[in-house]
Design an enzyme around this catalytic site. Structure first.
Site, PDB file in Angstrom:
ATOM      1  N   LYS B  50       0.858  -1.191   0.000  1.00 15.82           N
ATOM      2  CA  LYS B  50       0.000   0.000   0.000  1.00 15.82           C
ATOM      3  C   LYS B  50       0.890   1.236   0.000  1.00 15.82           C
ATOM      4  O   LYS B  50       1.940   1.252   0.654  1.00 15.82           O
ATOM      5  CB  LYS B  50      -0.911  -0.037   1.233  1.00 15.82           C
ATOM      6  N   SER B 124      -9.809   2.284   2.663  1.00 16.21           N
ATOM      7  CA  SER B 124      -8.858   3.056   1.868  1.00 16.21           C
ATOM      8  C   SER B 124      -7.854   2.179   1.106  1.00 16.21           C
ATOM      9  O   SER B 124      -7.250   2.667   0.153  1.00 16.21           O
ATOM     10  CB  SER B 124      -8.108   4.021   2.783  1.00 16.21           C
ATOM     11  N   SER B 148     -10.112  -0.043   6.680  1.00 12.45           N
ATOM     12  CA  SER B 148      -9.481   0.121   5.372  1.00 12.45           C
ATOM     13  C   SER B 148      -8.988  -1.173   4.738  1.00 12.45           C
ATOM     14  O   SER B 148      -8.545  -1.171   3.598  1.00 12.45           O
ATOM     15  CB  SER B 148      -8.305   1.095   5.472  1.00 12.45           C
TER      16      SER B 148
END
Lengths: 429, 448
Positions: B50, B124, B148
């Site tokens: 990420k 997210s 997330s």
């Protein structure tokens, strides 16, 4: 008048508070890493030694040390703070509610002692500014006093006392002394920020007190404000307030834990001024002579303590003074012992003799001149020169001339000769 | 056999990785899973990271324009441990800016759902979920603060695992809310997640909050259904979830309905703490050392900062303003301090409830939404969507999101929560479930 202080002292650790960078680098921006430059993704880890020292300071200042201590983020925007927040302490500082007893016997309250990181160093040039991150993250202890210092003399005494307590914990306050002064002559509080060094501290306080007194006298009133000290003009001037308490928006620092203080080894405090006072009372010697020797010299204190049960305090003081003046290296106890014995016989060794003692060689000891002999010699010198007598009371040079001449003749203890001369002058008045 | 072992054992045709990367880049133009893709790939199992987790020498922006050009000088501990375990870095995945969002839209190029591009990927960790859903052999290092990982994994039909807070080092993670941020893992199978988890977990001297946990591996057969959280949810989600519960009961699980005190206070407490911490973390992007460099030094002090911080997205600005407010001295006790208290209470209550069972719920109260549907939500409606993902995140409890059915071609997913250090136990239940379930994927890039 009320003066309160916020004193920032750098701790003598080898590495920084939240990373392993060195604290002693001189070439700018060489002791830096992701953590102390606030790189996104970096995290702080606590230097346990810094925590131990800060707890020792809190303990020495007679603070209440909580069972666990934690850190907080204080947010303000300034180029010296790479994260734009400083990791400091808020709700659980390492110490609270302590006190320091100053030379006059008055107690000055210590509100809190907290551990925090130093910001980077800002070096301002004419049209640009340089930032040295070597200082960013150096461990500091902030000591906040109650506003109980009443005048410049108490301020000087307070700093001397604090400096001595910290000296005995291995901290040199002069390495980096940064102080915020709160001064209130009439009730409105003026804060003088970021005064560095002892001389500036006293100068800034003196200036600000006089400035406020003048305003009060002229019935103009003092404005409650933040000022800064302008070193080159020796003045304080109004300054921009960075952020207020409201805006700092303290929160618990979630990257750090709550740290137990219970297992920490606390350094035993030494209160040299208290020791000086006690010895002076117990042994009938001058407090000031002892303070001079031991306030900032643990070696001297150790020598005196090692022999005080076997010898007179007067002789010990003289011996320490002699070693301080002539010894070429740190005195070992046996050398000290010999010097004390010689002094106790009434002699006062000169440099040559001291070096022989130090080298372990034999010396010939003659008992020193008696008080009567010294008095006679002083009177002879004064009698020969009427001009000298006139000068003696007001000119230290004339005084020292007489003392010097007597010492030269009899190899006497300067302190003893001075005392005799003072006494004779008093009689002559 | 785990797909990691399968991948390592299978013979690769010549030019395999080049072809795979090319195919991935092409599809990425449509789906925006990656912010950047590696030029070449080692022979290990591919892993993506990420974009808020630092990879040495690779631009790491947390999908924020404020961090354009930030190239970390160090690897995050998790990344280092992956590399040391023989995995091959494939690229940085897209996300909501700094992790602020549940749908992936707070990014300059929002990720799209691989099942149907009209739908969002979730957030997210949007790109991590999309990457997992399109690559046959791959695991994703993702991160969750309030949901997330669970949400995008649910929307993209993959397994999304968020460990106990402190199980994985956060060193190298660009902070959103440090007391809530947890690095986690996404994969196509629970056993791949477990295998990666066991390689990267454990105390790290660089992150004070990381520890070697006392893991509880025994799998209880008791499932707790928190009815408070599922009131008034989407009908299809409700009926799908009811069928899942029936199936689990058929597999020998016992279900109990239980109400958990204070759980309705989880959302306000979470957003208060998260925004307070975020507003301090984002302070460093001020145009001095980090963030967009505003070269106009003739501006007045405050104007300089205002202009330098213009490049934050709307949601980031909202969280800075709200976060700065809730920690201001005059209201700190009413908001920030109170939220900390609620968190402590809820940790206690959930701890009690989870002593001998697991909490099971849908992941979101809605089906996978389209871009249009999400754009119509107000900020508050947006935050309320996290009602089921926030309690375990607020309390640092291990949880896993997994698909259990498909509705009109889109996945339906559930979330299992365990007590602290029950990480292996929740993964164990999903592994058992997988024996009765066939995953569907639209893409299988790199298939052998």
């Amino acid at each position: 008048m009320r003066i309160g202080l916020e004193i920032h002292v750098a701790l003598p650790t080898r590495s920084k508070l939240f990373c392993s960078c060195r604290t002693d680098a001189s070439e700018p921006n060489t002791a830096i890493c992701p953590t102390c430059t606030g790189m996104p993704g970096s995290k702080p880890t606590l230097n346990r030694n810094a925590l131990a020292i800060s707890v020792s300071i809190a303990n020495a200042l007679k603070c209440r040390v909580p069972e666990s201590t934690s850190f907080a983020r204080k947010v303000y925007f300034y180029p010296d703070l790479p994260k734009n927040f400083q990791i400091t302490q808020k709700d659980e500082p390492v110490g609270a509610a302590g006190e320091i007893t100053i030379e006059s016997g008055k107690r000055i309250g210590i509100r809190r002692v907290q551990l925090e990181e130093d910001p980077a160093k800002v070096i301002r040039q004419d049209d640009y500014t340089l930032i040295d991150f070597n200082r960013s993250g150096v461990p500091l202890v902030e000591i906040v006093t109650e506003p109980e210092i009443g005048n410049e003399e108490e301020l000087r005494m307070f700093i001397t006392e604090l400096k001595s307590i910290l000296y005995y914990l291995g901290i040199d306050i002069d390495r980096e002394l940064k102080v915020d002064l709160n001064i209130s002559v009439s009730g409105s509080r003026v804060e003088v920020k970021n005064v560095t060094g002892m001389k500036n501290l006293l100068d800034a306080a003196r200036y600000e007190v006089q400035r406020q007194e003048k305003l009060v006298k002229a019935k103009q009133g003092v404005v409650q404000e933040t000022r800064s000290y302008v070193e080159k003009d020796m003045k304080t001037a109004p300054s921009r307030e960075k952020e207020s308490d409201e805006e700092y928006g303290f929160i618990f620092d979630p990257d750090l834990a709550s740290y137990k203080t219970t297992g920490i080894r606390i350094a035993k405090p030494v209160y040299a001024s208290k020791i000086a006072k006690e010895y002076s009372k117990r042994y009938g010697v001058k407090d000031s002579a002892l303070r001079e020797l031991i306030m900032f010299n643990s070696g001297n204190l150790a020598l005196i303590d090692s022999a005080k049960d076997r010898h007179g305090m007067k002789a010990l003081i003289t011996a320490v003074e002699l070693l301080q003046r002539y010894a070429s290296k740190k005195a070992d106890p046996s050398v000290f012992e010999r010097v004390v014995e010689i002094v106790e016989k009434g002699a006062y060794p000169d440099k040559e003799m001291m070096l022989r003692i130090e080298a372990g060689k034999s010396v010939e000891v003659h008992a020193g001149a008696s008080d009567e002999e010294i008095d006679n010699e002083i009177k002879r010198l004064i009698g020969e020169n009427s001009k000298l007598l006139k000068e003696l009371g007001k000119n230290p040079k004339a005084f020292n001339f007489v003392v010097g001449a007597v010492i030269k003749k009899y190899k006497s203890n300067p302190r003893a000769v001075s005392e005799r001369l003072e006494r004779i002058l008093k009689e002559l008045e | 056999m785990s797909s990691i072992t399968e991948f390592l054992e299978k013979e690769k045709p010549s030019g395999y990785t080049g072809k795979m990367l090319k195919e991935l880049s092409k599809l990425n133009e449509e789906l925006n899973a990656f912010n950047n893709i590696a030029d070449s790939l080692g022979s290990g199992m591919p892993f993506s990271v990420k974009d808020n987790i630092c990879v040495k020498g690779i631009e790491t922006t947390a999908s924020s324009r404020m961090l354009e050009g930030y190239i970390p000088a160090f690897n995050a501990t998790v990344v280092q441990r992956m590399l040391d375990s023989g995995f091959s870095f494939i690229g940085k995945t897209n996300m909501d800016e700094f992790g602020f969002g549940s749908f992936g839209l707070n990014s300059t190029k929002p990720a799209r759902n691989p099942f149907d591009v009209r739908y969002v990927a979730g957030g997210s960790s949007s790109g991590a979920a999309v990457a997992t859903s399109i690559l046959k052999y791959h695991v994703a290092i993702a991160e969750s603060t309030g949901g997330s990982i669970s949400t995008p994994a649910a929307f993209c039909g993959v397994v999304g695992f968020t460990p106990t807070y402190g199980a994985l080092s956060r060193y190298g993670l660009i902070d959103y809310a440090n007391s809530l941020d947890k690095i986690g893992i996404m994969a196509r199978h629970a056993d791949d997640v477990r295998s990666v988890f066991d390689k990267v977990r454990g105390a790290d001297a660089k992150d004070t909050t990381s520890i070697e946990g006392e893991y509880r591996r025994e799998v209880s057969k008791k499932i707790i259904l928190p009815d408070q959280l599922t009131k008034g949810i989407d009908e299809d989600v409700e009926s799908g979830f009811a069928r899942l519960v029936e199936k689990l009961e058929g597999m020998g699980y016992k279900t109990v309905h239980r109400s958990i005190p204070f759980i309705d206070k989880a959302i306000p407490a979470y957003y208060t703490i998260a925004m307070a911490e975020a507003s301090t973390n984002l302070a460093r992007y001020s145009g001095f050392k980090y963030g967009y460099r505003n070269e106009d030094f003739t501006q007045h002090y405050n104007q300089f900062f205002t202009n330098a911080r213009e490049r934050f997205g709307l949601e980031a600005k909202r969280r800075i303003v709200l976060g700065t407010f809730v920690r201001s001295a005059s209201v700190r006790d009413e908001y920030y301090s109170k939220a900390l208290k609620v968190r402590r209470l809820l940790i206690k209550e959930l701890g009690k409830a989870l002593q001998d069972g697991f909490i099971l719920s849908p992941v979101m109260p809605i089906k996978v939404p389209t871009f249009e549907e999400v754009k119509e939500l107000t900020a508050l409606e947006n935050y309320k969507m996290d009602v089921m993902t926030i309690p375990p995140n607020l309390c640092g409890l291990p949880h896993v999101s997994f698909p259990y059915a498909y509705h009109k071609g889109m996945p339906l997913a559930a979330q299992l929560v365990a007590g602290h250090w029950g990480d292996h136990a929740v993964l164990g239940i999903v592994e058992e479930w997988e024996r009765h379930f066939d995953y569907k994927f639209k893409y299988n890039i790199g298939e052998l």
